[in-house]
Design an enzyme around this catalytic site. Structure first.
Site, PDB file in Angstrom:
ATOM      1  N   GLY A 526       0.832  -1.203   0.000  1.00 42.06           N
ATOM      2  CA  GLY A 526       0.000   0.000   0.000  1.00 42.06           C
ATOM      3  C   GLY A 526       0.858   1.241   0.000  1.00 42.06           C
ATOM      4  N   GLY A 531       3.296   7.550   3.723  1.00 42.90           N
ATOM      5  CA  GLY A 531       4.341   6.534   3.643  1.00 42.90           C
ATOM      6  C   GLY A 531       3.954   5.336   2.812  1.00 42.90           C
ATOM      7  CB  VAL A 533       1.859  -0.156   3.830  1.00 40.32           C
ATOM      8  CG1 VAL A 533       1.623  -1.219   4.892  1.00 40.32           C
ATOM      9  CG2 VAL A 533       1.260   1.161   4.249  1.00 40.32           C
ATOM     10  CG  ASP A 640      -6.883  10.822   3.983  1.00 38.94           C
ATOM     11  OD1 ASP A 640      -7.828  11.022   3.185  1.00 38.94           O
ATOM     12  OD2 ASP A 640      -5.758  10.466   3.627  1.00 38.94           O
TER      13      ASP A 640
END
Ligand SMILES: *[C@@H]1O[C@H](CO)[C@@H](O)[C@H](O)[C@H]1NC(C)=O
Ligand SMILES: *[C@@H]1O[C@H](CO)[C@@H](O)[C@H](O)[C@H]1NC(C)=O
Ligand SMILES: *[C@@H]1O[C@H](CO)[C@@H](O)[C@H](O)[C@H]1NC(C)=O
Ligand SMILES: *[C@@H]1O[C@H](CO)[C@@H](O)[C@H](O)[C@H]1NC(C)=O
Ligand SMILES: *[C@@H]1O[C@H](CO)[C@@H](O)[C@H](O)[C@H]1NC(C)=O
Length: 812
Positions: A526, A531, A533, A640
């Site tokens: 992801g 960032g 993942v 978000d």
């Protein structure tokens, strides 16, 4: 009054003597127990328990099982009640065992009304049965071959007896108050994640207070991995639950009669009977400080705890009790609060905290800066506290005063905003010492219940003695512990020691460990939210999702740690669990549980969700967000919410991820109100961001509404829905505008829902649930944030009926 109490005492005494010698301890088919005949009581063979009608108010009776031996004051201790929410009349009401093996409770006002009925299924082959009260206190309907058709142990009210298991679909529900035995607001139950919990379950809010919701369950000795969901107290006073909750009564061993009761004040207590004195002793309790029980006092009020007399609610200076009869309504200001007004002063209240509900946390602020911030905003008070971890002061500005409590070990101070003209405008030092300025009353609510039978005044004054007795019981327990060589503190230590935990509930990893776990950051699963993942396998073989933050070394390690430990403390079945972190040199990584089924976004693309899953995801996500907004230690906005941040486990249960990152990533604005920059994802962002309006929890609610619309319609927000006007002109409409337009355009016909529904969902959807989801989605995407519901209201709207379905029928 006194004569009446004496009479009922005499009656109880008479019953006890009269029936212990009775040798007809069961009810046959076709016969009944009448409310009018005091002899109509079933007694267990050992004489310990009795079952029959018992008064709960003026001309109000319940069918009850009680301990035969009355308390010293003559009052009865109820163990089980058939009709706690619908008492019956004192004339012609009866409990009958029908020839068909059903037990019914009827209220013969004019026509007999069935108030309660046993839920057993009727089979012709069990043609003979009898109702008897066993020595354990279990009322059972048995056939000739001792087959149990129905038992009271299957439907506990607020008490568990030794040997009575609490299981999957059962719960204890507290009484409403000391004097009102009807269903109250506290529950003991196994949660969906298999943990035994105490919850406050009001119409407006529902929150967990045991085990402590600010710490990981794991660190409080609980496990989620045993799904047998069974808890039982044995007759030696040892309680064991499948989630590993265990405790022993202070007088552990065989002998005394015991009961585990969820009291009206929300505390779960184990009691032992001292037979000689007829007094119940508390031998264990879940909460040593009752002020930590949610909902103990209402908004704006402060709970203070005195081990001798229990919790007390009080109003801070400048506030008065809102409803003289009920602390649940809390306090109200005696002045007009206005924002951005310099005619206010601050009163210092030491050791006082209003838990949660911070509007903002201002770091490295001087006291004067805090004062200024509060004066120019709508702030009602602020907390100013030194944090030795980072050697700085923080200022928590409070726009709502909830969960107030005061305990001497708390080192913080609350500064309450009051008008300069107010009479409390004295030197601050005096105020904090003068306790008589705090209007304090004993926590007690009296309650008048209205039913279809007119006003049944459900107040037994004899029962108020129970209250006194409880206080005696508590004091005696202290005395008892003292006598047996333990310090008076032993009780509270005993109650909590199993649940005291280390402050940070997770592991610190080295960069090398995480590099090995991800085999050099190879498998990317992801991206986004600050960032990338990666999938990894931890040294203990757990599969993890490891997020490498872009914001490398953006903040000091201590600051990062402080934030991460806040996020790590959040623990809810619908929030992704953080297992650990790494802060080494420039590297900042977070380690999360790995979710087999990826994100909601992936699943929407594949059309792999049926209606049942969609609805579960809607409810679960709402619960996770509600927890973030209202439950936890520090008020967290997600900012978000989108399908990429809703992850699905192997059973497609949703967990919200990436919460709290707004705190980790935005460190640059001087005020650190991390909302100065626009954040979020196009299509899901609330209008507040665009119009530069205050950012509140309502931005998450808007985004959540858009996610619902996306799930239902199968259309992506942010790109617009193509529409064709009446003159053939073509344009694109925002998703929410399009759905609302369809609804308004439909003008009463029913088929607009079919027009917006994703064809992939098909016919298998539950129409009732679908309607609820659409209604919620439309409310959540209101342009005006004040018109959007709160997340807990959303949970109530979506899941409320599921909870209410188990309620007893009521007169209303
Ligand atoms: C009756 O209710 C109890 C408790 O909810 C449950 O365990 C039992 O299975 C029910 N019996 C029937 C026949 O529905
Ligand atoms: C039923 O239980 C009673 C009391 O425990 C016992 O005396 C009786 O023998 C039992 N009957 C059968 C058929 O098992
Ligand atoms: C789950 O809990 C029950 C009851 O405490 C216990 O009997 C059982 O062994 C436990 N199962 C596991 C796998 O630990
Ligand atoms: C905190 O504030 C003081 C004075 O405003 C300043 O000198 C100091 O550098 C600040 N500390 C940090 C870590 O920002
Ligand atoms: C405390 O306040 C009350 C009422 O405001 C006042 O009557 C009393 O004298 C004060 N006591 C002290 C010790 O200042």
């Amino acid at each position: 009054m006194e004569a009446k109490c004496f009479k009922s005492m005499a009656l109880v005494f008479f019953l006890f003597i009269g029936l212990a010698s009775s040798d007809v301890p069961y009810l046959r088919q076709g016969s009944s127990l009448s409310v009018e005949n005091p002899d109509d009581v079933l007694v267990s063979a050992n004489g310990m328990f009795s079952a029959g009608f018992s008064p709960v108010g003026q001309n109000a009776y319940c069918f009850v099982i009680w301990f035969s031996k009355p308390c010293r004051d003559g009052s009865r201790t109820f163990v089980w009640t058939a009709n706690r929410d619908t008492p019956v009349n004192g004339k012609r009401s009866k409990l009958s065992l029908l020839k068909t093996n059903k037990i019914i409770l009827t209220d013969a006002d004019e026509d007999p009304t069935i108030i309660w009925m046993s839920n057993n299924t009727v089979k012709m082959k069990d043609s003979w049965s009898q109702l008897k009260l066993l020595d354990s206190g279990n009322l059972v309907l048995q056939t000739r071959t001792n087959l149990t058709l129905w038992q009271s142990f299957d439907s506990p009210t607020d008490t568990l007896l030794p040997g009575q298991p609490l299981t999957r679909h059962k719960q204890l529900v507290s009484a409403r108050s000391r004097t009102d035995y009807s269903s109250g607001k506290y529950k003991l139950l196994f949660d969906n994640d298999n943990v035994l919990r105490l919850v406050l379950d009001n119409p407006e809010t529902s929150s967990i207070y045991w085990p402590d919701s600010t710490m990981l369950d794991y660190h409080q000795g609980r496990t989620r991995y045993n799904d047998s969901k069974i808890a039982v107290l044995d007759s030696s006073g040892y309680f064991l639950s499948s989630d590993n909750t265990e405790f022993r009564s202070a007088d552990f061993g065989f002998g005394p009669l015991r009961r585990l009761t969820l009291d009206f004040d929300g505390n779960l207590r184990l009691y032992s009977l001292e037979e000689q004195q007829g007094v119940w002793f508390v031998t264990w309790q879940a909460m040593s400080n009752s002020c930590r029980i949610h909902g103990a006092c209402g908004p704006n009020s402060i709970c203070s705890y005195d081990p001798g007399s229990g919790p007390k609610c009080g109003c801070p200076p400048g506030f008065k009790m809102k409803n003289q009869r009920d602390w649940n309504d809390g306090c109200e200001p005696e002045f007009e609060l206005s924002c951005n007004n310099h005619d206010f002063n601050f009163v210092e209240l030491r050791h006082v905290n209003f838990f949660g509900y911070h509007h903002d946390i201002l770091r490295n602020y001087t006291f004067q800066e805090c004062v200024k911030d509060c004066l120019v905003s709508c702030c009602k008070a602020f907390q100013y506290r030194y944090f030795p971890e980072d050697g700085r002061y923080r200022c928590y500005s409070k726009w709502e005063l909830r969960n107030g409590h005061r305990y001497n070990s708390y080192v913080g101070t609350l500064y309450l905003k009051l008008p300069k003209s107010f009479p409390y405008d004295k030197p601050v030092e005096d105020l904090k010492l003068n306790c008589s300025n705090m209007q304090t009353k004993q926590l007690e609510t009296s309650y008048v219940k209205k039913t279809g039978h007119g006003s049944l005044n459900v107040i037994i004054w004899c029962a108020s003695i129970i209250g006194l007795l409880e206080m005696i019981c508590v004091s005696l327990v202290f005395f008892f512990l003292y006598k047996t060589g333990k310090s008076p503190d032993a009780l509270s230590t005993m109650a909590t020691s199993r649940y005291l935990v280390a402050p940070t509930g997770f592991k610190r990893f080295t960069y090398g460990e995480l590099k090995r776990a991800t085999r050099g950051f190879r498998e990317e699963i992801g991206r986004g939210g600050g960032g990338v993942v990666y999938k990894g396998v931890l040294p203990d073989q757990r599969i993890a999702a490891i997020k490498r933050l872009n914001a490398e070394a953006h903040q000091g390690e201590d600051e990062f740690l402080a934030e991460v430990s806040t996020i790590g403390r959040l623990n809810h079945m619908n929030l992704i669990e953080m297992w650990g972190y790494c802060a080494e040199g420039k590297h900042r990584l977070l380690v999360y549980e790995y979710m087999e089924n990826g994100s909601l976004a992936d699943n929407l693309v594949n059309n792999s969700l049926d209606w049942k899953k969609i609805f579960e995801i809607a409810v679960g996500t709402a619960k996770g967000l509600a927890y973030l907004h209202e439950e936890c230690l520090e008020w967290v906005l997600h900012c978000d919410v989108k399908p990429h941040n809703i992850l699905l486990d192997s059973a497609y249960h949703p967990k919200v991820s990436d919460f709290g990152l707004s705190k980790l990533l935005a460190r640059d604005s001087p005020r650190e109100s991390s909302f100065s920059k626009i954040r979020g994802t196009r299509g899901y962002m609330a209008p507040e961001w665009v119009y530069n309006l205050p950012i509140t929890a309502k931005v998450d609610i808007y985004s959540y509404g858009i996610v619902l619309l996306e799930m239902i319609t199968g259309k992506k927000p942010g790109v617009g829905v193509p529409v064709v006007g009446t003159n053939g002109e073509k344009w694109r409409q925002r998703l929410e505008t399009w759905v609302k337009g369809k609804k308004i355009g439909a003008s009463g016909t029913t088929c607009w829902v079919e027009e917006v529904l994703d064809p992939a969902i098909g016919d298998d959807c539950d129409r009732n649930e679908l309607d609820k989801v659409i209604e919620v989605a439309i409310k959540c995407t209101e342009a005006d944030r004040h018109h959007r519901p709160s997340m807990s209201q959303v949970v109530q709207m979506l899941a409320g009926d599921q909870i209410n379905a188990h309620c007893l029928p009521s007169f209303q």
